[in-house]
Design a protein around this motif. Sequence first.
Motif, PDB file in Angstrom:
ATOM      1  N   HIS A 235       9.992 -12.669  10.929  1.00 34.51           N
ATOM      2  CA  HIS A 235      10.359 -12.695   9.513  1.00 34.51           C
ATOM      3  C   HIS A 235       9.403 -13.654   8.808  1.00 34.51           C
ATOM      4  O   HIS A 235       8.608 -14.351   9.451  1.00 34.51           O
ATOM      5  N   CYS A 236       9.487 -13.692   7.496  1.00 31.59           N
ATOM      6  CA  CYS A 236       8.581 -14.544   6.726  1.00 31.59           C
ATOM      7  C   CYS A 236       8.764 -16.019   7.113  1.00 31.59           C
ATOM      8  O   CYS A 236       9.896 -16.505   7.274  1.00 31.59           O
ATOM      9  N   PHE A 237       7.660 -16.709   7.221  1.00 27.90           N
ATOM     10  CA  PHE A 237       7.711 -18.144   7.508  1.00 27.90           C
ATOM     11  C   PHE A 237       8.162 -18.892   6.251  1.00 27.90           C
ATOM     12  O   PHE A 237       7.695 -18.631   5.143  1.00 27.90           O
ATOM     13  N   ILE A 238       9.071 -19.823   6.458  1.00 27.94           N
ATOM     14  CA  ILE A 238       9.574 -20.643   5.354  1.00 27.94           C
ATOM     15  C   ILE A 238       9.025 -22.059   5.527  1.00 27.94           C
ATOM     16  O   ILE A 238       9.363 -22.736   6.505  1.00 27.94           O
ATOM     17  N   PRO A 239       8.165 -22.514   4.634  1.00 31.26           N
ATOM     18  CA  PRO A 239       7.614 -23.874   4.767  1.00 31.26           C
ATOM     19  C   PRO A 239       8.708 -24.922   4.609  1.00 31.26           C
ATOM     20  O   PRO A 239       9.819 -24.638   4.124  1.00 31.26           O
TER      21      PRO A 239
ATOM     22  N   TYR B 165      13.019 -13.932  -0.543  1.00 28.44           N
ATOM     23  CA  TYR B 165      13.267 -14.195  -1.947  1.00 28.44           C
ATOM     24  C   TYR B 165      12.237 -15.204  -2.454  1.00 28.44           C
ATOM     25  O   TYR B 165      11.783 -16.086  -1.701  1.00 28.44           O
ATOM     26  N   ARG B 166      11.848 -15.057  -3.701  1.00 27.29           N
ATOM     27  CA  ARG B 166      10.809 -15.930  -4.251  1.00 27.29           C
ATOM     28  C   ARG B 166      11.167 -17.393  -4.025  1.00 27.29           C
ATOM     29  O   ARG B 166      12.240 -17.868  -4.438  1.00 27.29           O
ATOM     30  N   LEU B 167      10.243 -18.103  -3.384  1.00 25.59           N
ATOM     31  CA  LEU B 167      10.533 -19.467  -2.963  1.00 25.59           C
ATOM     32  C   LEU B 167      10.748 -20.399  -4.148  1.00 25.59           C
ATOM     33  O   LEU B 167      11.636 -21.273  -4.123  1.00 25.59           O
ATOM     34  N   ASP B 168       9.946 -20.229  -5.218  1.00 26.18           N
ATOM     35  CA  ASP B 168      10.091 -21.136  -6.359  1.00 26.18           C
ATOM     36  C   ASP B 168      11.434 -20.939  -7.052  1.00 26.18           C
ATOM     37  O   ASP B 168      12.072 -21.903  -7.506  1.00 26.18           O
ATOM     38  N   VAL B 169      11.908 -19.682  -7.125  1.00 23.11           N
ATOM     39  CA  VAL B 169      13.206 -19.407  -7.729  1.00 23.11           C
ATOM     40  C   VAL B 169      14.331 -20.000  -6.880  1.00 23.11           C
ATOM     41  O   VAL B 169      15.274 -20.617  -7.399  1.00 23.11           O
ATOM     42  N   VAL B 170      14.241 -19.807  -5.568  1.00 22.42           N
ATOM     43  CA  VAL B 170      15.273 -20.324  -4.662  1.00 22.42           C
ATOM     44  C   VAL B 170      15.312 -21.848  -4.717  1.00 22.42           C
ATOM     45  O   VAL B 170      16.400 -22.463  -4.719  1.00 22.42           O
TER      46      VAL B 170
ATOM     47  N   CYS C  46       5.271 -12.089   2.585  1.00 16.19           N
ATOM     48  CA  CYS C  46       5.188 -13.270   3.453  1.00 16.19           C
ATOM     49  C   CYS C  46       3.878 -14.004   3.163  1.00 16.19           C
ATOM     50  O   CYS C  46       2.928 -13.968   3.969  1.00 16.19           O
ATOM     51  N   VAL C  47       3.823 -14.666   2.031  1.00 15.55           N
ATOM     52  CA  VAL C  47       2.584 -15.307   1.586  1.00 15.55           C
ATOM     53  C   VAL C  47       2.213 -16.504   2.453  1.00 15.55           C
ATOM     54  O   VAL C  47       1.054 -16.937   2.467  1.00 15.55           O
ATOM     55  N   ASP C  48       3.176 -17.072   3.163  1.00 14.02           N
ATOM     56  CA  ASP C  48       2.903 -18.211   4.041  1.00 14.02           C
ATOM     57  C   ASP C  48       2.828 -17.816   5.513  1.00 14.02           C
ATOM     58  O   ASP C  48       2.842 -18.672   6.400  1.00 14.02           O
ATOM     59  N   GLY C  49       2.752 -16.517   5.790  1.00 15.59           N
ATOM     60  CA  GLY C  49       2.684 -16.051   7.167  1.00 15.59           C
ATOM     61  C   GLY C  49       4.044 -15.679   7.715  1.00 15.59           C
ATOM     62  O   GLY C  49       5.011 -15.516   6.970  1.00 15.59           O
TER      63      GLY C  49
END
Length: 548
Positions: A49-53, A83-88, A112-115
């Motif tokens: 799944h998308c990496f979450i920084p 979900y858009r990280l900045d919104v979350v 997945c802009v961060d991998g």
Amino acid sequence: MKDFAECIAFLGQWGLFQQVVFFLLCASIMPNGFGAFTLVFLNDAPSHHCFIPDVNLTEEWQENIIPSKVVDGKREQSSCSRYRLDVVQNLSAQGFLPGRDVNLTELQQEGCVDGWSYSKDIYQSTIVSEFDLVCSEQWKQPFTSTVFFIGVLFGSFFSGQLSDRFGRKPVLFATMAVQTFFTFIQVFSVSWTMFTVLLFFNGLGQMSNFVGALVLGAETFTGNVRVLYSSLGTCLGFALGYMLLPLFAYFLRDWKSLLLVMSVPCLAYIPFWWFIPESPRWLLSQGRVEEAEAIVRKAAKWNKVQAPSVIFQGHSETKPGPKERASVLDLLRISHIRVMTLSLCFVSFTMTFGYYGLSFNTSRLHTNPYISCFFSAAVEVPAYISSWLALLYLPRRISVISTLLLGAVPLYFIQLVPPGHSNLSLALEMFGKYAITTGSSLMFAYIAELYPTVLRNTATGTCTTASRLGSCLAPILVELGTYFKFLPYITLGTMAIVAAFTALFLPESFGLPLPETMQQIHRRKRLKCPCLSGKETPKTAVFLDGPL
């Protein structure tokens, strides 16, 4: 002039010489079974799944930032979006809770802009996790397998012609070296492109040495030992390597370690050069009688028998004439040979398409890929035994047609299995693979029996090349099966039916010796199998081997 089997009859069929060459050639094939399906593990996609920084989010938002949906009654996280990280972050900072204060279905999503974050429950790493071959790059997964089999295709075609020109032994060891070297170099790949280019060159040697070993043994052994080697011996060597693959992959969970285990131990094959001889038949076809006699005299010493003063009486120490210098064009120049070659190519294509299609698809039938791969490999053992028995006692054409039909029927029945009966579907697919594998094994020996020595490796290489088109397309067919589950089964079953009809146009070789010259092929056109007609082979047909 005595035929080859009569000339070397004093050796016996199963002396020390034949035993050593038999087992060394079978051992040389093991890396093929090990390497042919390594991509099942190297190219598998772990759960991801998308990496979450590491950002400031509440625990509730950490658990819900990845969108999810219900698939087959189970909730699964999205592999390619979040979900858009900045919104979350903004919602989390304001104290809003997901699902209560915020309707998640209305939130904007992003890629997945961060991998990606990959699960390590099954693998430590694969080339998919190493080079991120997922989501928009997912097409690279089946394409990687296709590139490998394109290399196998080119290797099969050119190695056959090189082997007919320069000899079976040097090409056998050259292709083994190519396979070993490029498998090792792949460990140092720094990109998917580099890995794929090296994989292509790896494929050049992958099945070429299998075909080289098959033809060398088929021309060295005589009688039932030749049948045993061409069917059971070579194929069990392949199956043993195949069954070892999931064992090593289970204990070595990362792709680089698995490639090292595939390549480094192959250095042990270097001493085989001094024990595996050149094909005496090929040497005789080139007019190199003294070299052929030297090999047979060495065999006589190993078998502790006395060789006659002149072994190949009637063979001259001259190069074969122009008519005996066959090329790939001879497969198409004469009408009955052209029909035979095209029919064999299509049947071989269908067999290989079905074999690799079912092999790659079977690995998806169990949640544990190591168990799936082992089952897929284990079913080949009874298939190869069945092939050996068929070669001993049944006509070739009937055997090939029967295996194609037996393979097609269960593939059609899979579509009728009610949901929830996965074990029945697995049993039908394994039976289909059993039948197709039996037929594939038959084809190797069948093709070798139909062509003369001067053309045998070229013909085998050409038919193998056509069959490799099937292996190139198999990964794509399996991938299409993710969109329509039954498409692979319908396609493979229909092609098997058509190939069974095509096989009706093939000649019979059961009970007939190996031909040596093109003239004998022309004579054989008018021959009937003595085992079927009850008549003896006409005396005008002079071949270079005894009956099977």
